[in-house]
Write an enzyme that holds these catalytic residues in place. Structure first.
Site, PDB file in Angstrom:
ATOM      1  CE  LYS A 134      -3.766   0.480   2.575  1.00  0.00           C
ATOM      2  NZ  LYS A 134      -4.443   0.480   3.894  1.00  0.00           N
TER       3      LYS A 134
HETATM    4  C1  E4P Z   1      -7.648   1.312   4.259  1.00  0.00           C
HETATM    5  O1  E4P Z   1      -6.964   1.040   3.322  1.00  0.00           O
HETATM    6  C2  E4P Z   1      -7.643   2.651   4.847  1.00  0.00           C
HETATM    7  O2  E4P Z   1      -6.372   2.889   5.330  1.00  0.00           O
HETATM    8  C3  E4P Z   1      -8.680   2.769   5.909  1.00  0.00           C
HETATM    9  O3  E4P Z   1      -9.895   2.241   5.413  1.00  0.00           O
HETATM   10  C4  E4P Z   1      -8.864   4.172   6.423  1.00  0.00           C
HETATM   11  O4  E4P Z   1      -9.982   4.169   7.251  1.00  0.00           O
HETATM   12  P1  E4P Z   1     -10.297   5.306   8.338  1.00  0.00           P
HETATM   13  O5  E4P Z   1     -10.646   6.554   7.615  1.00  0.00           O
HETATM   14  O6  E4P Z   1     -11.446   4.749   9.122  1.00  0.00           O
HETATM   15  O7  E4P Z   1      -9.054   5.446   9.166  1.00  0.00           O
END
Ligand code: E4P
Length: 268
Positions: A134
């Site tokens: 990622k």
């Molecule tokens: C996933 O890839 C993201 O990092 C995550 O869904 C972010 O979510 P949040 O806005 O609840 O922290």
């Protein structure tokens, strides 16, 4: 036309309920594939892909027991919630996600370091998982994407807040882009529309990058994201539990059990 599970679907244009933009989608024709004379050239599954957006081992064990998950996503904030070091948790996540996707976020800020970091996590995760690095869509992140792809590492471009960020990430070679729905909604923007626009452009331009919608706080956000044609979402344990259940289902099952108790006499 395409056939899925014996049913034939045709391409059509639909208007998004949210921004009234036109989307290409597939409509059930009612024809059985057995009766289809047209040669079927394109067979593709459109079932929803759910990933667990958590690094909590207990939650993941529960989910992998019954939920048809495609994999796990993590980020530094998710890890912080667990209060555990990555070196301890990553092998456990990889074991749980065996045969499925695992998306691990990089923390380095320079592209070359992101590549080294991604290589290291890939070696820890091993061959049993479908590993994705990622990469946040910073300037260095965009630079890292083609470098990672050259080394055979799949990429999920994350922290995507606009349609154009997704387009640039796709151009750089990302396999997935992860737009943050709830964080957009919370800054008076429109997460669902951003996802819908990305999905539409990827279809219009035949871009192979997929959309992994992220950052959800309500089941309704997931529902509406799905209606835009986005078929991958990464979701917290709590929301996965909420979206798969309904109190009326529980009440119905309770009544079935009570009514059938003395009548179901066939041994099995
Ligand atoms: C996933 O890839 C993201 O990092 C995550 O869904 C972010 O979510 P949040 O806005 O609840 O922290």
């Amino acid at each position: 036309m395409i056939a899925i599970n014996g049913q034939v679907f045709e391409r059509c244009q639909v208007k998004s309920l949210h921004n009234l933009s036109e989307h290409e989608t597939f409509r059930l024709t009612g024809i059985s594939s057995d009766n289809l004379n047209t040669k079927i050239t394109n067979y593709k599954s459109f079932t929803m892909h759910y990933l667990a957006d958590t690094a909590n081992i207990e939650e993941l064990e529960k989910l992998f027991y019954y939920f048809p998950l495609e994999g796990i996503t993590t980020n530094p904030t998710i890890l912080a919630q667990e209060g555990k070091k990555l070196s301890k948790i990553l092998p456990l996540l990889a074991r749980l996600a065996s045969g499925k996707m695992i998306h691990v976020q990089m923390i380095s800020s320079r592209a070359e370091r992101m590549v080294e970091e991604a290589e290291m996590y890939r070696s820890i995760v091993g061959q049993s998982c479908n590993y994705f690095a990622k990469i946040p869509v910073t300037a260095e992140g965009y630079r890292a994407i083609p470098l990672l792809k050259k080394r055979g590492i799949k990429v999920t471009a994350t922290a995507v807040f606009t349609h154009q960020q997704a387009m640039v990430a796709a151009r750089a070679g990302a396999d997935f882009v992860a737009p943050y729905v709830n964080r957009l909604d919370n800054i008076s923007s429109h997460g669902i529309e951003v996802v819908g626009d990305i999905v539409k452009s990827f279809i219009d331009f035949k871009i192979p990058t997929k959309v992994l919608a992220a950052s959800f706080k309500t089941v309704d956000q997931i529902h509406r994201v799905t209606l835009t044609g986005c078929y991958s979402a990464t979701v917290s344990y709590e929301l996965l539990e909420r979206l798969r259940s309904h109190p009326m289902t529980d009440m119905s099952v309770e009544a079935f059990e009570k009514d059938g108790k003395d009548l179901y006499d066939i041994k099995f």
